[in-house]
Scaffold this motif. Sequence first.
Motif, PDB file in Angstrom:
ATOM      1  N   LYS A 120      11.835  -8.895  25.079  1.00  0.00           N
ATOM      2  CA  LYS A 120      13.177  -8.404  24.781  1.00  0.00           C
ATOM      3  C   LYS A 120      13.245  -6.919  25.119  1.00  0.00           C
ATOM      4  CE  LYS A 120      13.401 -11.554  20.823  1.00  0.00           C
ATOM      5  NZ  LYS A 120      13.744 -11.705  19.398  1.00  0.00           N
ATOM      6  N   TRP A 121      14.126  -6.568  26.002  1.00  0.00           N
ATOM      7  CA  TRP A 121      14.244  -5.186  26.455  1.00  0.00           C
ATOM      8  C   TRP A 121      15.288  -4.432  25.641  1.00  0.00           C
ATOM      9  CZ3 TRP A 121      10.586  -3.449  29.493  1.00  0.00           C
ATOM     10  CH2 TRP A 121       9.901  -4.356  30.299  1.00  0.00           C
ATOM     11  N   LEU A 122      15.163  -3.136  25.677  1.00  0.00           N
ATOM     12  CA  LEU A 122      16.064  -2.296  24.909  1.00  0.00           C
ATOM     13  C   LEU A 122      17.506  -2.404  25.415  1.00  0.00           C
ATOM     14  CD1 LEU A 122      15.436  -0.595  22.512  1.00  0.00           C
ATOM     15  CD2 LEU A 122      15.055   1.368  23.975  1.00  0.00           C
ATOM     16  N   ASN A 123      17.724  -2.246  26.687  1.00  0.00           N
ATOM     17  CA  ASN A 123      19.092  -2.265  27.212  1.00  0.00           C
ATOM     18  C   ASN A 123      19.245  -3.119  28.460  1.00  0.00           C
ATOM     19  OD1 ASN A 123      20.470  -0.518  25.299  1.00  0.00           O
ATOM     20  ND2 ASN A 123      19.149   1.098  26.101  1.00  0.00           N
ATOM     21  N   GLU A 124      18.391  -4.123  28.536  1.00  0.00           N
ATOM     22  CA  GLU A 124      18.461  -5.063  29.650  1.00  0.00           C
ATOM     23  C   GLU A 124      18.378  -6.471  29.067  1.00  0.00           C
ATOM     24  OE1 GLU A 124      18.772  -4.356  32.860  1.00  0.00           O
ATOM     25  OE2 GLU A 124      18.798  -2.201  32.440  1.00  0.00           O
ATOM     26  N   PRO A 125      18.791  -7.475  29.832  1.00  0.00           N
ATOM     27  CA  PRO A 125      18.646  -8.844  29.329  1.00  0.00           C
ATOM     28  C   PRO A 125      17.188  -9.168  29.008  1.00  0.00           C
ATOM     29  CG  PRO A 125      20.063  -8.812  31.271  1.00  0.00           C
ATOM     30  CD  PRO A 125      19.482  -7.434  31.140  1.00  0.00           C
ATOM     31  N   ALA A 126      16.975  -9.868  27.928  1.00  0.00           N
ATOM     32  CA  ALA A 126      15.639 -10.353  27.587  1.00  0.00           C
ATOM     33  C   ALA A 126      15.151 -11.307  28.673  1.00  0.00           C
ATOM     34  CB  ALA A 126      15.669 -11.065  26.242  1.00  0.00           C
TER      35      ALA A 126
ATOM     36  N   ASN B 240      27.636 -16.802  22.786  1.00  0.00           N
ATOM     37  CA  ASN B 240      27.322 -15.410  23.109  1.00  0.00           C
ATOM     38  C   ASN B 240      26.068 -15.248  23.956  1.00  0.00           C
ATOM     39  OD1 ASN B 240      29.561 -14.203  21.617  1.00  0.00           O
ATOM     40  ND2 ASN B 240      28.569 -15.186  19.863  1.00  0.00           N
ATOM     41  N   THR B 241      25.539 -16.351  24.413  1.00  0.00           N
ATOM     42  CA  THR B 241      24.319 -16.350  25.223  1.00  0.00           C
ATOM     43  C   THR B 241      24.616 -16.976  26.578  1.00  0.00           C
ATOM     44  OG1 THR B 241      22.911 -16.537  23.268  1.00  0.00           O
ATOM     45  CG2 THR B 241      21.981 -17.308  25.337  1.00  0.00           C
ATOM     46  N   LEU B 242      24.130 -16.351  27.629  1.00  0.00           N
ATOM     47  CA  LEU B 242      24.228 -16.912  28.978  1.00  0.00           C
ATOM     48  C   LEU B 242      22.851 -16.821  29.603  1.00  0.00           C
ATOM     49  CD1 LEU B 242      25.993 -17.854  31.468  1.00  0.00           C
ATOM     50  CD2 LEU B 242      26.113 -15.419  32.064  1.00  0.00           C
ATOM     51  N   LEU B 243      22.332 -17.960  30.040  1.00  0.00           N
ATOM     52  CA  LEU B 243      21.016 -17.959  30.691  1.00  0.00           C
ATOM     53  C   LEU B 243      21.178 -17.835  32.189  1.00  0.00           C
ATOM     54  CD1 LEU B 243      18.981 -20.779  28.908  1.00  0.00           C
ATOM     55  CD2 LEU B 243      18.790 -18.298  28.644  1.00  0.00           C
ATOM     56  N   LEU B 244      20.376 -16.962  32.776  1.00  0.00           N
ATOM     57  CA  LEU B 244      20.299 -16.863  34.234  1.00  0.00           C
ATOM     58  C   LEU B 244      18.858 -17.186  34.610  1.00  0.00           C
ATOM     59  CD1 LEU B 244      21.440 -16.168  37.010  1.00  0.00           C
ATOM     60  CD2 LEU B 244      21.075 -13.754  36.501  1.00  0.00           C
ATOM     61  N   LYS B 245      18.685 -18.329  35.245  1.00  0.00           N
ATOM     62  CA  LYS B 245      17.336 -18.844  35.538  1.00  0.00           C
ATOM     63  C   LYS B 245      17.010 -18.579  37.002  1.00  0.00           C
ATOM     64  CE  LYS B 245      18.158 -22.662  32.318  1.00  0.00           C
ATOM     65  NZ  LYS B 245      18.045 -24.106  32.094  1.00  0.00           N
ATOM     66  N   TRP B 246      15.978 -17.828  37.215  1.00  0.00           N
ATOM     67  CA  TRP B 246      15.601 -17.460  38.579  1.00  0.00           C
ATOM     68  C   TRP B 246      14.584 -18.432  39.156  1.00  0.00           C
ATOM     69  CZ3 TRP B 246      18.480 -13.980  40.871  1.00  0.00           C
ATOM     70  CH2 TRP B 246      19.160 -13.049  40.089  1.00  0.00           C
TER      71      TRP B 246
ATOM     72  N   PRO C 153      10.975 -14.662  35.711  1.00  0.00           N
ATOM     73  CA  PRO C 153      11.386 -15.091  34.369  1.00  0.00           C
ATOM     74  C   PRO C 153      12.909 -15.189  34.259  1.00  0.00           C
ATOM     75  CG  PRO C 153       9.730 -13.362  34.215  1.00  0.00           C
ATOM     76  CD  PRO C 153      10.115 -13.466  35.664  1.00  0.00           C
ATOM     77  N   ALA C 154      13.370 -16.209  33.575  1.00  0.00           N
ATOM     78  CA  ALA C 154      14.801 -16.337  33.295  1.00  0.00           C
ATOM     79  C   ALA C 154      15.254 -15.166  32.442  1.00  0.00           C
ATOM     80  CB  ALA C 154      15.068 -17.646  32.556  1.00  0.00           C
ATOM     81  N   GLN C 155      16.536 -14.845  32.539  1.00  0.00           N
ATOM     82  CA  GLN C 155      17.107 -13.745  31.756  1.00  0.00           C
ATOM     83  C   GLN C 155      18.157 -14.282  30.792  1.00  0.00           C
ATOM     84  OE1 GLN C 155      18.236 -11.346  35.306  1.00  0.00           O
ATOM     85  NE2 GLN C 155      17.288  -9.670  34.166  1.00  0.00           N
ATOM     86  N   ILE C 156      18.187 -13.649  29.620  1.00  0.00           N
ATOM     87  CA  ILE C 156      19.152 -14.019  28.590  1.00  0.00           C
ATOM     88  C   ILE C 156      20.202 -12.917  28.490  1.00  0.00           C
ATOM     89  CG2 ILE C 156      19.452 -14.642  26.163  1.00  0.00           C
ATOM     90  CD1 ILE C 156      16.423 -15.161  26.025  1.00  0.00           C
ATOM     91  N   PHE C 157      21.381 -13.185  28.993  1.00  0.00           N
ATOM     92  CA  PHE C 157      22.486 -12.235  28.837  1.00  0.00           C
ATOM     93  C   PHE C 157      23.174 -12.499  27.509  1.00  0.00           C
ATOM     94  CE2 PHE C 157      22.918 -10.162  32.997  1.00  0.00           C
ATOM     95  CZ  PHE C 157      22.019 -10.917  33.739  1.00  0.00           C
TER      96      PHE C 157
END
Lengths: 383, 383, 383, 383
Positions: free
Chosen positions: D289-295, B284-290, B294-298
Motif C-alpha cells: 500500500k503506497w502513500l499516494n499511489e494505488p496499492a 469505491n474500489t477499481l482494480l486495474l490488472k496488468w 502487480p495489479a493496482q487498486i484504485f
Amino acid sequence: MEIRKIRMGMVGGGKNAFIGAVHRMAAGIDGQIELCCGALSSDPVKARESGELLSLPTDRIYPNFREMILRESQLPSHERMHFVSIVTPNVAHFEPAMLALEHGFHVLLEKPMTFTLNEAELLEQKVNETGLLLCVTYTYSAYPMIKQARQLVREGKLGNIRKIMVEYPQGWLSTLIETESPLAAWRTDPERGGLSSCMGDIGTHAAHLAEYISGLKITRVCADLRTFVAGRRLEDDGNVLLGFENNATGVLSASQVAAGEENALKIRIYGEKAGLEWNQQDPNTLLLKWLNEPAQIFRAGQQYLSPLAQHNTRLPAGHPEGYIEAFANIYRNFSAAVRAKINGTSPSEAMLDFPTVADGTRGMKFIETVIASGQSSQKWTAF
Amino acid sequence: MEIRKIRMGMVGGGKNAFIGAVHRMAAGIDGQIELCCGALSSDPVKARESGELLSLPTDRIYPNFREMILRESQLPSHERMHFVSIVTPNVAHFEPAMLALEHGFHVLLEKPMTFTLNEAELLEQKVNETGLLLCVTYTYSAYPMIKQARQLVREGKLGNIRKIMVEYPQGWLSTLIETESPLAAWRTDPERGGLSSCMGDIGTHAAHLAEYISGLKITRVCADLRTFVAGRRLEDDGNVLLGFENNATGVLSASQVAAGEENALKIRIYGEKAGLEWNQQDPNTLLLKWLNEPAQIFRAGQQYLSPLAQHNTRLPAGHPEGYIEAFANIYRNFSAAVRAKINGTSPSEAMLDFPTVADGTRGMKFIETVIASGQSSQKWTAF
Amino acid sequence: MEIRKIRMGMVGGGKNAFIGAVHRMAAGIDGQIELCCGALSSDPVKARESGELLSLPTDRIYPNFREMILRESQLPSHERMHFVSIVTPNVAHFEPAMLALEHGFHVLLEKPMTFTLNEAELLEQKVNETGLLLCVTYTYSAYPMIKQARQLVREGKLGNIRKIMVEYPQGWLSTLIETESPLAAWRTDPERGGLSSCMGDIGTHAAHLAEYISGLKITRVCADLRTFVAGRRLEDDGNVLLGFENNATGVLSASQVAAGEENALKIRIYGEKAGLEWNQQDPNTLLLKWLNEPAQIFRAGQQYLSPLAQHNTRLPAGHPEGYIEAFANIYRNFSAAVRAKINGTSPSEAMLDFPTVADGTRGMKFIETVIASGQSSQKWTAF
Amino acid sequence: MEIRKIRMGMVGGGKNAFIGAVHRMAAGIDGQIELCCGALSSDPVKARESGELLSLPTDRIYPNFREMILRESQLPSHERMHFVSIVTPNVAHFEPAMLALEHGFHVLLEKPMTFTLNEAELLEQKVNETGLLLCVTYTYSAYPMIKQARQLVREGKLGNIRKIMVEYPQGWLSTLIETESPLAAWRTDPERGGLSSCMGDIGTHAAHLAEYISGLKITRVCADLRTFVAGRRLEDDGNVLLGFENNATGVLSASQVAAGEENALKIRIYGEKAGLEWNQQDPNTLLLKWLNEPAQIFRAGQQYLSPLAQHNTRLPAGHPEGYIEAFANIYRNFSAAVRAKINGTSPSEAMLDFPTVADGTRGMKFIETVIASGQSSQKWTAF
C-alpha cells in the motif's frame, strides 16, 4: 400545529472546512432539517461569504456564535433555530455549546466533545440541569451493522465477551503535512486540538465503538504512544492494551502514520460462542463467526436485521450506504428526538439512539487516561 | 442576479415509493436543489398527503402533472420550478416529460426513459428542437470509480478492448412477490413496465455501463431470456452474447431470480494490455490488472484519480460513498448544467457528464433489440 | 499379502514439463504411490536424463511408451507398475492409453482425454470391456469445497437449479507467446492440441465442473468463439450460452486473453432457494447465499462439512490446501480404487470419486459441440 | 557419486499425529527426500504399526529414538539416514536432537525448538561445535509472499519501518477440549508443552514472522496474558505491546479462544513510505500500500517476484499453493543444503533460507520473556 422540519444553526464549517460540509450533507439528505442560520467562521468576512454560498438569508448570517445565539433566542419560536450544530476545532467547542444550552437550544457537537475533561463535565452538568438534548457525533456507531452487532451481543449470541480488538489505522499524517493542510494543522496543534492528536481524533472513535457494541466499559489501559514524524507536536500513533469489565481483554491500536491506509477502522469482538467482525471501509457487511458452524454474513438493508439496524438504513440490500448516511442517522435520530420534545411527545428508543453528553464526557476521560498511561512506567492505568 | 439554488418539481414518488425517495435524498444531499412543488401521486389524496409530509407549500402540491406544469409555467421566473423530476412507473414517463419540454422545463427522468422506443425518439426530437436539458438516471455510471475506469480506457491503459463481461444478478424476484409488493408488481406488468422486466429494469443499466466505460457501442446481441417464476408475465432472467464495435466480444447476464444476490452489478473489461474490474457493492474500489505487473487498486477519494473521478466524490478516501452519492452526482452535475443555462454561462464538461436523452433512446433500443433476439432462432440480431 | 504402495509408471512429463511435475507432486504428497518407471519424453536422451533426475532405476527408464508397457507387463506382479499416468500433449494420449489397457494396466490421463471424440469412444469401449480403471484429471472438481457444493445441491438446499454461471478467465496468452513457450506452443497447435485451444484447455474444465456440482447435463450450447491474437491458429476466447436438463440456463465464458487474470475459474449456481459461489483462487471457501437469511461461509477442513468434503482434505481449517492437494485427491482416490481392485476388495464410494472415462468422453463431445456451434449461424446446437 | 535423494528418519509422528503427517507430506511432495526409518512413537507397538502403515522396511522401524540413532549410525553411509526429523511434543525435542547431533546427523525440529531456553542454548552450542545443520520449522516464513515481503523491506520500498502489527487468532481452544483432544492435551499441559500454550504454540510464529520480514529485532515487550477457559492450566490468550530496534513499535496479539477464527495469522508492516499486508489464509497475495499511489497486489507465481519468492513456489500464478507447500519449502531448502554438505559443495543462499538453531533459541527466549512480562507489573520487560 405539529412541527415537521427542524431548523438548525451552524457554528463553524465555513468555506473549505471538511467536517462542516459533511454535517450539512448529513443534515440535508433526509429532508427533515433546514439550515436556517450560521456563524460559519471566526473570520466575519469568511462567515458572510460562506453563508451566501449556502443561500442563507442575509440577516441570519452571523459574524460570530455569540451574536447568533443571542439574536436567534429573540426570534419568534416559529422562526428561530431549534438546535445548533458546532463543527469548530476542539478548542472552540465548549463556549458556544454552553451558551446555546444557557439560551435553551439543543446542541449537536463534533467529537471530541470538548478541549478538556473539565469542560466536558461542566457541559454534562448543564445538560442534566436543563433537560436539553446534546448529541456528539461519534459517527461510526451510527452505521446500521453496528446496531446489528450490538443487538447480537445483547441477545447473547456471543456468550460472555472475552476479547475486543479494535484498530484505526490512517496514513494521511505520514509526513509533516500540517505545514500545508489546515485540517492537519489544528489537529496536531496542542493549542487547538488538545492533549492528543491520534487518540483524540481517532482513538476516541475506536474506544466508543468498542464500548457501544459490547456494552462493556474499559476499566484500565496500558498505552504506548509515539510521535513518528519529526517536528510534529502531538502523538501520531498509539497501541493500547485494554481491560474491560467482566474480565474481557483487548487491544486498541490507532495510527495516523500507517502509510497506505485510508480510514480503516475495524473491530472484532470474541465471546465464548462466536466472534463478530466489522470494517468501516466495507460498512454494510457484518461477519458473525461461529465456533463449529459456517460463519454468517449479515448485510445492511436485509429484512432479517434487527428493527434498529433496519431503521438506520434507507435502501434495499446491495445499494451501498456509506459514511454520510451513517452521519445522517445521527442527525435524523437526534432531530426526531428534538421534534418530539418540541411537539411534546416522548422520543422513541430509536430516536434516542445517538451519542449523548455522557458519551462525550467518557471520550474526554478516555483521552486523558490514555495520554497519562502513555507517560507512565506502570503497566496499568485505571480508567 | 445569479441563481444559486435550483428549484425542482417532482412527478410521482409519493408515500412508500422507493425510487422517488432516493431521488429526493440525491437532490438534497448537496444543498444545491430545493424541492419546490410536486404532483406526487396519480391519486390526488395521496398526492396531497405526500406533499404535506415533505413540507411543500400547500399551493404547490398539485393533483396531477398537467396542472403542475401549467401552473408552474405561469409563476414568475424567480419562483417557478427550473426542472421536473419524473419518477413514475415506465408507462407514465413520456407524457409529463413531453409536456414539461413543451412548457420550457428541463427534465430529469428515471430509466428506462420511456415505455416504447417510439416515445423515446419523440422525446429526443423535442429535446433537440428546444435545446432544453434532459437527463436519464443511469445511476451506476455516476460512481467516481466508473469515471476513473472510463478515463483509464481513454488513456489507452488497456490497449484495444477485446472483451467485456457485465453481469447484474439480483434475487429479489425469486418468488412471485408481485402479488404483494407494489415495486415488483409494476415492473413485471406489461401494461406498466413495458416489454421487459429483467432487461428493462437492470439489463439496461448493465448495457449502459459497458458502453459508457468502454466507449464502444454494442453492434449485435444473441439473447437467451427466461421466465422462471410460474405466473410471472415478463422475463426474469437473461443471458446475452454481445458484439461490440472494434470486434470486441462480451457477455451481459442479468437476473432477478439469482437467489441470494442483492444488487451485484459487476463489470470487467479486458484489453490487450490490462483488465479492469468494478463491483457496485464495493463501489469505491477499481482494480486495474496488468499483464506482467502487480495489479493496482484504485480507490475513491484519492488524489491520484482523474479530475472527473475526484469531482464526483465528496469525502477523503476511506470514507465510503455509496448509491445515494452516485445518484447525487447526477443531480449535482445536471443541476449545475441547468444553473449554467439559467445564468447564461456555458456548462463545463463535468457539468454535462450525465446520461442524456440520447442515452435514454439507446437504452430503449437495447430493450427492444434484446427482446427481439430472445424470440429469434437466429444467432445474432443486429443492434 | 495386502498391497499398500501403488506403483506408477509415467508417460511424458520430462524435464521442464509443467503438468508432469504437478502429477508427480500430486502422486507423492500422500506417500501412497511410488513412481517406479517412466518413458518421460519422446526424445530418448531427454527421457533418460529425466529419469535419472527422478532417481528412477536405470533399467526402468524406457525410451518410449511402447517399450515401457511391454517390458513392464513381463515383470513379476510384485514389481511391475500398477497403473500408467499419461501426461503428454493431447495428440499423444490415445495410443499409450489404449496399449496400457490392452496389457492390463489401469490408466490415468490428463484432460482433455484424447485428440478426437472418436478416440475417446474407443477408449471408453475398451475400459468397459476390460473392467480396468481409467481416470481423467479434471482437477478442479477434486477440491473439497466442490464436494461440499455437490452435496448441498443433492440435499436440495438450493431447490431446483435455475442458472449456472461458470467462467474461466486466464490472461497468459494475451500475446503471441507460443513462439517462445513450449506450453503455449502445443496448446495452440491444431496438430498437437486438437480442434480447440481455449475450450479444449480450460472450457472443458468449466463444463465438467458445472455438470459435476449441479448433477445436470448440458443439453445445448450457443457459442461465440474468437481468436484475438494475430497469428494464433486456434481460438483463444469464447462465450457460450448454455441450456441444461431441467430447463436450467447458464453461461460459460472462458478466455486465454483476459489480460491480468491468472487462473480465475469461478462458478455460481442459483436455485429456487439459494445460490452457491466458489472461486478456484480462494478454493477453501464456499459461499451459500440464502434468499432471506444471512449467507453462510463454508470452509475447508471444518467438521461440519460432508464426509466426502472432509475426506478430500488433509489439514484443519485455516491451513490452506491448494491446487496440488486437489490434484492429489484424484491420485489418492484413484490409487485407493486401484489398490482395492488388486487386493480384491470393493472400492468405496469415496475411492471411486474421480473423473472417469465417461467424463473424458463427455469432455471431448463438449469440445466438438462447442466448436461446431461457434461455426454455426443457428442459435442453438444440441449437445 | 553424487547423492540425489536425501534420506530422512523420523522421531514421533505415529498414527493419528497431526504434525508428523504434515512433515511427511512436506517431505514427500517434491520427490527429493525418502523416509527411510522411524521411531514413530514412544509406545513400541504403536511405533511398529505406524512404520508398517508407512511401508518402512521392518528392520528400520525402531522402538525408540535412541536405538534408531545408534543403529543408523552403524549403517554404511549409502544406506543410513542423512537427517532426523523430530516431531514429538515439546518436552521430547531436546534429547533426540542432541543425540542425533552427537552422532553426526543433521536435524530438523518442530517449533518451539525445545522445552526450555537452557536446552535451546545447549543445542545451539552443539550445532556451532559440529557444523551440522539444524532447522526449526517456522513454517509461515516459508511462504513465497513472505520472501517477497522481506525483499521489499530490504529494497527500502517502505523506508524506515515504524509499526508492525502481527496477530494470530485461533478459536479451537474456546472450550476445554483438552479432555478429549490429544493435540490440545499436550499443548496445554505444563509438563509436556512447557511454560506457555498460546505464546509457545502460535505467538512464537508471529514473533518470528515479524522479525523475519522486517529484519528488526524485538527489544522489549509488555504482555497481558489470560487463561479464559476454566480448568485450563496454561494461558490461552495474549496481547503484547512490542518495541523493536530502530524505534519501531508494534503489537502482537495471539489467541486460542478467538471463537470462529481458524488459523488467521496476519501481519502488517508500516514504514515511512508504504505498508505491507499479508494473511496466512490467503497466502498467495501480498498487498503493498503506497502513500499516494494505488496499492499493488503481488501474487505468488508471478514472474515479477524476487528470485527467492519464485524459488519457493512450484506453480504458475493462480494455482494456489498452501500450507503444505510452505512447509515443503523448508524441507526442500534444508534437504538441498544437506545434499550440498554431503556432496561437498557450498549451499546457495536459497538453500540456506530456512529457520536455524539461532531462530529456535530466539523463539525460546521470546516465550520466556513474554511469560515474564505477563507476570510483571512493570510496563516494559527487555528482550
